[in-house]
Design an enzyme around this catalytic site. Structure first.
Site, PDB file in Angstrom:
ATOM      1  N   GLY A 162       1.926  21.811   9.273  1.00  0.00           N
ATOM      2  CA  GLY A 162       1.035  21.083   8.360  1.00  0.00           C
ATOM      3  C   GLY A 162       0.259  22.044   7.478  1.00  0.00           C
ATOM      4  N   GLY A 209      -2.402  20.827   5.276  1.00  0.00           N
ATOM      5  CA  GLY A 209      -3.620  20.231   4.732  1.00  0.00           C
ATOM      6  C   GLY A 209      -4.764  21.219   4.904  1.00  0.00           C
ATOM      7  N   ARG A 222     -16.123   8.110  11.997  1.00  0.00           N
ATOM      8  CA  ARG A 222     -16.406   9.328  11.260  1.00  0.00           C
ATOM      9  C   ARG A 222     -17.312   9.029  10.071  1.00  0.00           C
ATOM     10  NH1 ARG A 222     -14.532  11.427   6.806  1.00  0.00           N
ATOM     11  NH2 ARG A 222     -12.658  10.156   6.610  1.00  0.00           N
ATOM     12  N   ARG A 281     -19.386   3.510   7.634  1.00  0.00           N
ATOM     13  CA  ARG A 281     -18.193   2.786   7.212  1.00  0.00           C
ATOM     14  C   ARG A 281     -17.835   1.616   8.123  1.00  0.00           C
ATOM     15  NH1 ARG A 281     -14.650   8.098   5.405  1.00  0.00           N
ATOM     16  NH2 ARG A 281     -15.862   8.449   3.524  1.00  0.00           N
ATOM     17  N   HIS A 320     -11.914   1.851   6.136  1.00  0.00           N
ATOM     18  CA  HIS A 320     -12.849   2.237   5.072  1.00  0.00           C
ATOM     19  C   HIS A 320     -13.252   1.003   4.267  1.00  0.00           C
ATOM     20  CE1 HIS A 320     -14.627   4.282   1.723  1.00  0.00           C
ATOM     21  NE2 HIS A 320     -14.457   5.434   2.307  1.00  0.00           N
ATOM     22  N   SER A 346     -13.971   5.907  -3.698  1.00  0.00           N
ATOM     23  CA  SER A 346     -14.855   6.787  -2.932  1.00  0.00           C
ATOM     24  C   SER A 346     -16.139   6.110  -2.462  1.00  0.00           C
ATOM     25  CB  SER A 346     -15.240   7.993  -3.779  1.00  0.00           C
ATOM     26  OG  SER A 346     -16.283   8.692  -3.152  1.00  0.00           O
TER      27      SER A 346
END
Lengths: 670, 250
Positions: free
Chosen positions: A40, A42, A463, A337, A266, A284
């Site tokens: 990965g 990222g 989170r 969230r 989200h 966002s």
């Protein structure tokens, strides 16, 4: 079986420093003889690859995309948190730690979160040194904004493209090491198994996605930084290729999967518009700084909007229900969230949704445009601006802050968000669960590490915004490069790892057999057909609200779907060469097994916490009536699942969580 | 709506390719271009044919994977959009759509619409970074104030997604817009200026080595760039390059 978190002794604030002083190091000459595989690229994978190479290890890095720069961290919009306290608004390492633990609903490991908060400030220094162009104020210093669930401004940003800028920073550090020959980069390669020799992780089996060749790669340690598994829901804000395969193969080789049911939905995404849709787009969270969320207060108005006979902007102020401001006066539109998503679902379930499907709420910039317009007119000496002037000036200010997001919204929906309130709805975005890791970020397979979203460590059951970028880079730049030395210091006499041992040959054969199985199934339906059905089961029964009956049904349905998949999937083309359907088939096969485990995990956790909401567990009365009800007495633990030979048979191991430096309280945002 | 698609099919870099006709029906305006391709691929698979291969990932215009040349334009008719952000409402019922891969010597076709853009990675590896280790022992981020104007210009240049639309659009298949965006970003920031001269020379040399063409200031790249990267960056890179070579660097 007991999982040892290996948390260092001593006071919370000294643990990391002390640990760094005490762990074993590898001398530079020996590092040259040690190989590390990173899966990965990222934020976590790219930063870990670059840092490990700088330290002197030989790094082999893999990504399935055509370039490491395309990993999905690139799509993160809003920002990155750091306890710099540049705004002088009372921020500190402790406060960031506190907010993160509280935001995660007291289901994360205290020591890991404190370390994250501690190294956060370093990340910003590091990124600026790399040339990451963060937003600045007119004095030339770094600017900040606010995110949900906190009362300070600690989020650093680069317009709505912070993830892109940070990833390109890590990619440039990685590129520098590739140029030096310290990182051997394998683009368009996918890890299809983890190889264990004598109980230790010693390499991977990978498929070259261009030639179809199956390869054996050996190393002294393997770092899994392959991101999250939100695509189990089919529709999510993840990239199309995001998948759980690398992590899942580690799980099937013995690594525990922790808190798999903790999923972040989200609150501000563009609503689903049709059955053909392939992915969802996030707007966002930073928009909640200025946008106000509402639905009509009168059911009749909502019905008229759903029928297309009324427009949201025509509803007068007194007939609007700003439900977040009403329910949570202290945090208002900036609640975390999970809270914001549930509140939106609650209103829509009651019939107040504002699009034809009834699954959308408004995010409105009308007040912000008026406020900014007045301010701007005033600054420019116009003390009595007309309504028109206010609109023009206000829209310009909003455009300068969120222009690219507004443009993205307009392209997708064909509606102008400066004139009409945006329509948004919650969507799957991030997975807090992942591979279980100890304080050193090592899974319970010796030599197998997990970093970034692929591990479970820092976010508990929910989170906070702008914390994923922080964790990815903290793991890759500042934590893993230190802690991996503790393990590798015992490997200096091992010598090169052979890639033709029986273990490697066996793993290679299994991978090839599995691939042949897909090609030879010769069924009737494409992979996507099964993926969509899996997603529907997961969204309806293991999504924003869960209950025992549905979860049990979901488990049965997924089992049946899996059998049907293997019997009836059609993967055209050949084993050799490019075969995108074959890639998808392998990923969806793993997502199905994972989906089953997620439901199993959600079923055993009969409390509500963070993103995991059990309909059976809500506050019945008092100020918190209707809010999620946590059960600290019975569920203050990490649920870690051990593979037992067959999907759905995993065994639960509990890692108890202790909170010594923070008082465990009800999470109130009222 | 009903559409006739003429799509480039090619089995491998050395094979001969050709345009193949496909009909699709039931396409809605709210679908993205790639969702329309998904529908076509599902139909092909159910018919037992091989689906069309194309690169795509984030589907929100930021990863830079998608790369289709649609009706003679990189990323199709929209401005400031990638293929994945292009919606079918930009097309009319009954229309014929031509879909081809990026065409450039430095971007060989892998299969169908999928090309090899690793030359871009090698240009960045030649110098598109600041040589600072990730040790965490850097100075405080606010110790060097940077004028907002410079920071904003650096940011604008840094928003390049590396998709290659500029190369595909340019009649010379030049990579000047891509390369200059990185050079400009780092030359605008004090952190990047220290090794600016070596950087520009090494990156330009690599660009030439990869077989990209020269820039003749046509400006088509800027028009087709999904992120609106400005031609000013090319001017800035030329200035940097001249000043570096004049000072005897090679």
């Amino acid at each position: 079986m007991v999982l040892d978190s290996k948390t260092p002794e001593g006071p919370l604030k000294d643990k990391w420093t002390r640990h760094k002083n005490e762990i074993d190091l590898v001398n530079p000459a020996n590092k040259r003889n040690i190989d590390v595989i990173v899966v990965g690229t990222g934020l976590a994978g790219a930063s870990a690859s670059a840092s490990l190479a700088e330290l002197g290890y030989n790094v082999k890095t893999f990504c399935f995309q055509d370039s490491p720069r395309r990993a999905h961290s690139i799509a993160a919009q809003g920002g990155i948190n750091a306890a710099k306290n540049y705004q002088g608004d009372g921020d500190s390492t402790y406060r960031l730690f506190y907010d993160t633990v509280k935001g995660g609903d007291y289901r994360s490991r205290e020591s890991n979160v404190y370390r994250l908060a501690e190294v956060s400030a370093n990340i910003i220094d590091q990124c600026v040194a790399q040339g990451v162009p963060f937003a600045r104020d007119y004095g030339g210093l770094l600017d900040n904004r606010s995110f949900g669930g906190v009362l300070v401004s600690r989020t650093f940003y680069a317009k709505g493209q912070t993830g892109q800028q940070l990833l390109l920073g890590a990619y440039s550090a990685l590129s520098r090491q590739i140029a030096k020959g310290k990182v051997e980069m394998h683009n368009r390669h996918e890890m299809l198994d983890l190889v264990k020799v004598d109980g230790k992780a010693r390499g991977i089996i990978a498929r070259n996605l261009v030639t179809g060749e199956i390869q054996r790669h050996s190393a002294h340690a393997v770092v899994i930084a392959s991101g999250g598994y939100g695509n189990v829901f089919f529709l999510s804000t993840n990239a199309m290729g995001s998948n759980v395969t690398a992590a899942w193969k580690a799980h099937k080789k013995g690594a525990h999967m922790a808190n798999p049911c903790f999923t972040q939905i989200h609150p501000t995404c563009i609503p689903v518009s049709g059955g053909f849709q392939s992915k969802l787009t996030l707007m966002s969270e930073s928009l909640r700084n200025d946008g106000r969320i509402w639905v009509p207060a009168k059911l009749a108005d909502a019905k008229a909007i759903q029928a297309g006979t009324l427009q949201g902007r025509d509803i007068p102020e007194e007939d609007r229900d700003y439900y977040l401001e009403r329910r949570y006066p202290a945090f208002g539109n900036l609640v975390p969230r999970d809270v914001a998503s549930r509140a939106a679902k609650e209103r829509c379930d009651e019939g107040f949704g504002v699009n034809k499907t009834g699954e959308a709420v408004y995010l409105d910039f009308k007040s912000a445009i008026a406020r900014y317009g007045k301010e701007d007119a005033f600054v420019h000496g116009n003390k009595t601006p007309s309504a028109e002037e206010i609109q023009t000036l206000g829209k310009a200010v909003v455009a300068s802050k969120y222009g690219n997001l507004f443009q993205m919204y307009e392209k997708i929906t064909d509606e102008n968000p400066y004139e009409m309130p945006m329509k948004i709805y919650p969507a799957v975005h991030y997975t807090m669960g992942g591979l279980w890791v100890d304080y050193n970020l090592m899974t319970d397979i010796p030599g197998c590490y997990a970093a970034g979203e692929a591990n479970f460590s820092d976010h508990g059951a929910n989170r906070l915004g702008a914390s994923a970028l922080m964790q990815g880079l903290a793991d890759g730049y500042f934590v893993l490069p230190y802690t991996i030395g503790d393990y590798l210091s015992h490997e200096i006499r091992t010598g090169e790892i052979a890639n033709d041992s029986p273990e490697f040959m066996q793993a290679e054969k299994e991978v090839k057999d599995k691939i042949d199985g897909f090609i030879n199934a010769k069924g009737e339906k494409p992979v996507d057909h099964f993926h969509m059905r899996l997603g529907k089961i997961m969204w309806e029964k293991c999504g924003m609200a869960r209950n025992a009956e549905d979860l049990q049904k979901a488990i049965d349905e997924i089992k049946a779907l899996r059998i049907e998949f293997y019997a009836n999937v059609r993967v055209p083309g050949l084993v050799n060469g490019v075969n995108q359907e074959l890639e998808k088939a392998g990923r969806v096969a793993d997502l199905m097994e994972l989906g089953e485990l997620m439901c199993k995990d959600a079923l055993q956790r009969t409390e509500s916490c963070g993103g995991h909401f059990r309909e059976e567990s809500v506050e019945i009365d008092g100020e918190q009536k209707g809010e999620a009800k946590r059960d600290d007495e019975n569920f203050t633990f990490v649920s870690a699942w051990q593979w037992k030979g067959e999907s759905g048979n995993q065994e639960l191991v509990k890692e108890p969580l202790e909170f010594k430096d923070i008082a465990v309280k009800q999470r109130s945002y009222k | 709506m009903k559409l006739l698609l003429k799509i480039w099919r090619q089995d491998g870099p050395k094979e001969k390719g050709q345009m193949v006709d496909y009909n699709v029906d039931g396409i809605e305006g709210d679908m993205s271009f790639l969702e329309m391709m998904d529908i076509l691929n599902s139909q092909l698979i159910e018919k037992g044919e091989e689906p069309i291969n194309f690169d795509h990932d984030c589907r929100e215009g930021i990863c830079g994977s998608c790369s289709m040349f649609i009706n003679g334009e990189a990323h199709g008719p929209g401005r400031n959009v990638t293929t994945c952000q292009l919606h079918m409402r930009s097309f009319k019922d009954g229309e014929t759509i031509f879909i081809e891969p990026w065409r450039a010597k430095a971007f060989p076709v892998i299969k169908d619409l999928m090309v090899d853009r690793s030359a871009f990675d090698r240009i960045i590896q030649a110098g598109g970074y600041v040589s600072v280790n990730t040790s965490g022992n850097t100075q405080d981020a606010n110790s060097i104030p940077i004028p907002k104007e410079d920071a904003d210009l650096a940011f604008d240049a840094a928003t390049c997604i590396g998709c290659g639309a500029c190369v595909a659009t340019c009649k010379n298949a030049s990579a000047m817009l891509f390369t200059s965006a990185k050079v400009a970003q780092l030359s605008l920031l004090p952190q990047g200026q220290v090794e600016g001269k070596e950087r520009v020379i090494n990156m330009v040399n690599q660009m030439d080595l990869e077989g990209f063409g020269n820039c003749t200031n046509t400006g088509a790249c800027e028009v087709e760039c999904p992120k609106g990267i400005s031609l000013d960056n090319i001017a800035r890179m030329n200035r940097e390059f001249l000043s570096a070579t004049a000072k005897g660097k090679k």
